[in-house]
Design a protein around this motif. Structure first.
Motif, mmCIF file in Angstrom:
data_model
loop_
_atom_site.group_PDB
_atom_site.id
_atom_site.type_symbol
_atom_site.label_atom_id
_atom_site.label_comp_id
_atom_site.label_asym_id
_atom_site.label_seq_id
_atom_site.Cartn_x
_atom_site.Cartn_y
_atom_site.Cartn_z
ATOM 1 N N THR A 156 45.694 34.277 -7.078
ATOM 2 C CA THR A 156 45.022 34.473 -8.366
ATOM 3 C C THR A 156 44.346 35.839 -8.417
ATOM 4 O O THR A 156 44.414 36.543 -9.425
ATOM 5 N N VAL A 157 43.693 36.212 -7.308
ATOM 6 C CA VAL A 157 43.028 37.525 -7.250
ATOM 7 C C VAL A 157 44.046 38.642 -7.425
ATOM 8 O O VAL A 157 43.825 39.604 -8.175
ATOM 9 N N ILE A 158 45.189 38.514 -6.735
ATOM 10 C CA ILE A 158 46.212 39.567 -6.790
ATOM 11 C C ILE A 158 46.818 39.666 -8.186
ATOM 12 O O ILE A 158 46.975 40.754 -8.736
ATOM 13 N N THR A 159 47.156 38.513 -8.751
ATOM 14 C CA THR A 159 47.820 38.537 -10.063
ATOM 15 C C THR A 159 46.875 38.970 -11.176
ATOM 16 O O THR A 159 47.305 39.585 -12.151
ATOM 17 N N GLN A 160 45.570 38.633 -11.032
ATOM 18 C CA GLN A 160 44.618 38.971 -12.080
ATOM 19 C C GLN A 160 43.908 40.306 -11.839
ATOM 20 O O GLN A 160 43.142 40.735 -12.685
ATOM 21 N N SER A 161 44.160 40.929 -10.695
ATOM 22 C CA SER A 161 43.484 42.186 -10.372
ATOM 23 C C SER A 161 43.874 43.291 -11.355
ATOM 24 O O SER A 161 45.021 43.380 -11.796
ATOM 25 N N LYS A 162 42.903 44.142 -11.680
ATOM 26 C CA LYS A 162 43.171 45.276 -12.556
ATOM 27 C C LYS A 162 43.812 46.429 -11.792
ATOM 28 O O LYS A 162 44.378 47.335 -12.411
ATOM 29 N N ASP A 163 43.694 46.391 -10.458
ATOM 30 C CA ASP A 163 44.368 47.389 -9.634
ATOM 31 C C ASP A 163 45.815 46.958 -9.400
ATOM 32 O O ASP A 163 46.110 45.767 -9.268
ATOM 33 N N ALA A 164 46.699 47.931 -9.349
ATOM 34 C CA ALA A 164 48.106 47.637 -9.108
ATOM 35 C C ALA A 164 48.296 47.213 -7.650
ATOM 36 O O ALA A 164 47.813 47.887 -6.739
ATOM 37 N N VAL A 165 48.988 46.098 -7.442
ATOM 38 C CA VAL A 165 49.247 45.585 -6.097
ATOM 39 C C VAL A 165 50.757 45.554 -5.864
ATOM 40 O O VAL A 165 51.505 45.062 -6.705
ATOM 41 N N ASN A 192 52.345 43.091 -9.035
ATOM 42 C CA ASN A 192 51.623 42.289 -10.018
ATOM 43 C C ASN A 192 51.724 42.921 -11.397
ATOM 44 O O ASN A 192 52.320 43.986 -11.584
ATOM 45 N N SER A 193 51.131 42.256 -12.372
ATOM 46 C CA SER A 193 51.236 42.722 -13.761
ATOM 47 C C SER A 193 50.503 44.044 -13.968
ATOM 48 O O SER A 193 50.900 44.858 -14.809
ATOM 49 N N ALA A 194 49.416 44.281 -13.204
ATOM 50 C CA ALA A 194 48.688 45.542 -13.337
ATOM 51 C C ALA A 194 49.567 46.723 -12.926
ATOM 52 O O ALA A 194 49.437 47.820 -13.480
ATOM 53 N N PHE A 195 50.464 46.494 -11.976
ATOM 54 C CA PHE A 195 51.399 47.543 -11.566
ATOM 55 C C PHE A 195 52.328 47.893 -12.730
ATOM 56 O O PHE A 195 52.605 49.076 -12.994
ATOM 57 N N THR A 196 52.802 46.865 -13.426
ATOM 58 C CA THR A 196 53.661 47.096 -14.593
ATOM 59 C C THR A 196 52.911 47.855 -15.672
ATOM 60 O O THR A 196 53.453 48.774 -16.299
ATOM 61 N N ASP A 197 51.642 47.482 -15.904
ATOM 62 C CA ASP A 197 50.837 48.175 -16.919
ATOM 63 C C ASP A 197 50.630 49.643 -16.553
ATOM 64 O O ASP A 197 50.609 50.508 -17.434
ATOM 65 N N MET A 198 50.470 49.920 -15.266
ATOM 66 C CA MET A 198 50.179 51.286 -14.836
ATOM 67 C C MET A 198 51.425 52.169 -14.852
ATOM 68 O O MET A 198 51.373 53.327 -15.278
ATOM 69 N N THR A 199 52.548 51.634 -14.380
ATOM 70 C CA THR A 199 53.749 52.456 -14.209
ATOM 71 C C THR A 199 54.805 52.265 -15.294
ATOM 72 O O THR A 199 55.667 53.121 -15.466
ATOM 73 N N GLY A 200 54.741 51.126 -15.986
ATOM 74 C CA GLY A 200 55.777 50.834 -16.976
ATOM 75 C C GLY A 200 56.983 50.137 -16.377
ATOM 76 O O GLY A 200 57.882 49.696 -17.107
ATOM 77 N N GLN A 246 47.047 50.331 -5.582
ATOM 78 C CA GLN A 246 47.201 51.615 -6.265
ATOM 79 C C GLN A 246 46.309 51.654 -7.509
ATOM 80 O O GLN A 246 46.127 50.634 -8.179
ATOM 81 N N ARG A 247 45.813 52.853 -7.772
ATOM 82 C CA ARG A 247 44.928 53.026 -8.936
ATOM 83 C C ARG A 247 45.222 54.362 -9.606
ATOM 84 O O ARG A 247 45.371 55.393 -8.934
ATOM 85 N N ASP A 248 45.287 54.315 -10.907
ATOM 86 C CA ASP A 248 45.499 55.531 -11.694
ATOM 87 C C ASP A 248 44.168 56.290 -11.764
ATOM 88 O O ASP A 248 43.194 55.814 -12.339
#
Length: 464
Positions: A209-218, A237-245, A319-321
């Protein structure tokens, strides 16, 4: 055995009586004179007959004994296997005879759950009473459905109470024993303690849950470097998709090297490769590329993960932008450069100003000194000249202070001295006497607590 012996003895007596009666009738007329010999023959014949009968009976008994002995060995081996399996699996075995509701537990109920032998109940009620109230109804419904043969097998997971009042998660499964009429008469089951597995599942579920809901890309990769210098991706995770596309299907099975490009820092990339080869954690910061080709700064960490045997199994990357932070750093650096340049310009202006004002001010001071030698009778003109003289003196002091500030700025070590505050105030009041006389402020000064300070006198006068 006793019954068999009685039967053999009775049979032997009957046979002797039959032989005796029959023999007497047959041989009475021929062997009246040799009755003694006949008795001997009869006894020998009887002994042989008894021996044959006893031998046959002994052979039958021996066969039965061997079969019983073999059966006992098989039962003993079966019990030994049962005990070994029970110890190896750490299962708690139970045996429920339904007709009289008798319950038998093996030693697991003591070793696993901490009950003393005398505290263990002998009925199914003791079992049901120790099932957690929240699990009891669900478990009972499934069990009785199985007993009524509505389901083919029974297994369930519930919480079972220990002797100290705590609960353990258990996995229970059982099977039915039926009589010749197909009626269920007995049920045997095995309870397995799965508390640690359950806690581990809950921990992993929380981490997921922490990994999937994290705002940092995992990003998680395997450890195989046979095809690529940096192992292939197995999860994002989904944050990775949001960051990189990039969606998960776009990157799984590929190396993170795909995110590096022409403007990426090659030294940082080499640092990452070396860390992967040495199984060491790594932190880098470089330019990366999104799916649409847009550049962005990424803070990239890669940490090795080991399994329970201490062997490296995966890599986890956070990873973090940091593009916005980088831009702010650039802006701050640019601002510092501009301020430094402005400071230099201001310093140069101060030099020029102090130098250019020094000559005319000296001339003005010289003229005022000449006027002091002239007798001026007009009081108004005299007051104007005095005010002009004071202003000239203040301007000279200001220029001197400006020169001192420039000198002090070039030399950060400030010269300190013991200063009498009262004298500083008197000097300031003398310099501001004209303004004080014009505006007539009310000044209240209390110098009783502090009279002497160790400070730079010019700074203090300038502040006042």
């Amino acid at each position: 055995m006793k019954n068999n012996s009685n039967k053999i003895t009775l049979l032997y007596v009957l046979i002797l009586m039959f032989v005796a009666i029959g023999g007497h009738k047959v041989f009475a007329d021929y062997f009246q004179e040799n009755a003694y010999s006949i008795n001997i023959i009869f006894i020998i014949f009887s002994a042989i007959l008894l021996k044959v009968i006893l031998y046959q009976n002994e052979m039958r008994n021996r066969s039965v004994f061997e079969k019983l002995q073999l059966t006992n060995i098989e039962i003993k081996e079966s019990n030994e296997r049962y005990d070994i399996v029970a110890k190896a699996t750490s299962d708690t075995i139970w045996d429920w005879k339904m007709e009289d509701d008798s319950f038998i537990w093996n030693k697991g109920i003591q070793g696993v759950f901490g009950y003393k032998k005398e505290d263990v109940g002998k009925t199914s009620k003791w079992w049901f009473d120790r099932i957690h109230p929240e699990d009891s109804l669900k478990m009972s419904v499934k069990l009785y459905s199985f007993l009524e043969q509505k389901t083919e097998k029974w297994q369930d997971e519930y919480r079972f109470q220990c002797a100290d009042g705590s609960y353990k998660y258990v996995f229970d499964r059982g099977f039915l024993v039926k009589d010749s009429d197909g009626k269920s008469v007995r049920m045997i089951g095995a309870i397995q303690d799965v508390t640690k597995q359950k806690e581990e599942e809950q921990r992993l579920r929380l981490l997921e849950t922490v990994i999937t809901q994290s705002k940092d890309a995992v990003m998680i990769t395997d450890i195989d470097t046979s095809e690529n210098e940096i192992p292939n991706i197995i999860f994002v995770n989904s944050a990775f998709t949001d960051m990189t596309g990039y969606a998960a299907k776009d990157v799984i099975g590929k190396s993170p090297a795909m995110f590096f490009g022409k403007k990426s820092d090659i030294l940082e990339y080499d640092k990452l490769k070396t860390a992967v080869q040495d199984y060491k954690e790594c932190f880098i910061e470089t330019i990366s590329y999104k799916k649409n080709g847009k550049e962005f700064w990424v803070n990239f960490s890669m940490i090795p993960v080991t399994n329970k045997d201490g062997e490296h199994s995966h890599w986890v990357s956070i990873q973090r932008d940091v593009t916005e932070e980088k831009e702010k750093v650039k802006e701050r650096e640019q601002l510092i450069r501009e301020l430094t340049q402005n400071n230099k310009d201001l310093k140069q202006f101060s030099y020029i100003t102090s130098h250019n004002l020094r000559a005319p001010l000296s001339n003005l001071t010289g003229l005022l000194n000449l006027i002091d030698d002239i007798n001026i009778e007009d009081p108004e003109l005299k007051e104007i000249i005095n005010g002009f003289s004071k202003s000239t003196h203040l301007l000279n002091e200001t220029i001197n202070d400006l020169v001192k500030v420039i000198i002090i700025k070039d030399n950060p070590s400030i010269q300190k001295e013991k200063v009498l505050i009262k004298e500083v105030f008197e000097n300031v009041f003398n310099q501001l006497s004209f303004l004080i006389s014009v505006h007539k402020p009310i000044l209240k000064i209390d110098l009783e607590d502090v009279s002497i300070l160790e400070i730079n006198k010019s700074y203090l006068e300038s502040i006042f």
